[in-house]
Design a protein around this motif. Structure first.
Motif, mmCIF file in Angstrom:
data_model
loop_
_atom_site.group_PDB
_atom_site.id
_atom_site.type_symbol
_atom_site.label_atom_id
_atom_site.label_comp_id
_atom_site.label_asym_id
_atom_site.label_seq_id
_atom_site.Cartn_x
_atom_site.Cartn_y
_atom_site.Cartn_z
ATOM 1 N N ASN A 13 2.751 -15.175 -1.222
ATOM 2 C CA ASN A 13 3.458 -14.769 -2.431
ATOM 3 C C ASN A 13 4.773 -15.550 -2.426
ATOM 4 O O ASN A 13 5.593 -15.365 -1.521
ATOM 5 C CB ASN A 13 3.730 -13.259 -2.385
ATOM 6 N N TYR A 15 7.576 -15.380 -4.085
ATOM 7 C CA TYR A 15 8.804 -14.580 -4.097
ATOM 8 C C TYR A 15 9.063 -13.981 -2.718
ATOM 9 O O TYR A 15 10.176 -14.065 -2.200
ATOM 10 C CB TYR A 15 8.711 -13.478 -5.150
ATOM 11 N N ALA A 16 8.061 -13.389 -2.105
ATOM 12 C CA ALA A 16 8.222 -12.777 -0.781
ATOM 13 C C ALA A 16 8.586 -13.826 0.266
ATOM 14 O O ALA A 16 9.446 -13.590 1.114
ATOM 15 C CB ALA A 16 6.951 -12.046 -0.385
ATOM 16 N N CYS A 17 7.943 -14.962 0.189
ATOM 17 C CA CYS A 17 8.204 -16.044 1.135
ATOM 18 C C CYS A 17 9.649 -16.527 1.014
ATOM 19 O O CYS A 17 10.374 -16.601 2.013
ATOM 20 C CB CYS A 17 7.238 -17.191 0.884
ATOM 21 N N LYS A 19 12.248 -15.082 -0.412
ATOM 22 C CA LYS A 19 13.217 -14.030 -0.102
ATOM 23 C C LYS A 19 13.374 -13.894 1.409
ATOM 24 O O LYS A 19 14.491 -13.817 1.922
ATOM 25 C CB LYS A 19 12.769 -12.707 -0.716
ATOM 26 N N ASP A 20 12.268 -13.875 2.127
ATOM 27 C CA ASP A 20 12.307 -13.744 3.577
ATOM 28 C C ASP A 20 12.976 -14.956 4.227
ATOM 29 O O ASP A 20 13.825 -14.809 5.102
ATOM 30 C CB ASP A 20 10.897 -13.551 4.129
ATOM 31 N N HIS A 43 5.240 -13.421 7.443
ATOM 32 C CA HIS A 43 6.202 -12.366 7.165
ATOM 33 C C HIS A 43 6.404 -11.525 8.415
ATOM 34 O O HIS A 43 5.473 -10.949 8.937
ATOM 35 C CB HIS A 43 5.718 -11.501 6.009
#
Length: 44
Positions: A13, A15-17, A19-20, A43
């Motif tokens: 994803n 966005y998740a990548c 952001k992390d 993640h």
């Protein structure tokens, strides 16, 4: 290729990548920074 495209191509994803990665980057040791590349990212 953009970071978003790279994340998608690796099944993440975007966005998740991103952001992390952006959260972890300031405290990441220089030698371990390769773990944040999209093809090696997981993640935590």
């Amino acid at each position: 290729m953009t970071l978003i495209q790279s994340a998608r191509m690796n099944g993440h994803n975007p966005y998740a990548c991103m952001k992390d990665v952006l959260t972890r980057l300031p405290t990441q040791r220089a030698g371990d920074a390769t773990n944040l590349l999209t093809h090696r990212w997981s993640h935590a």
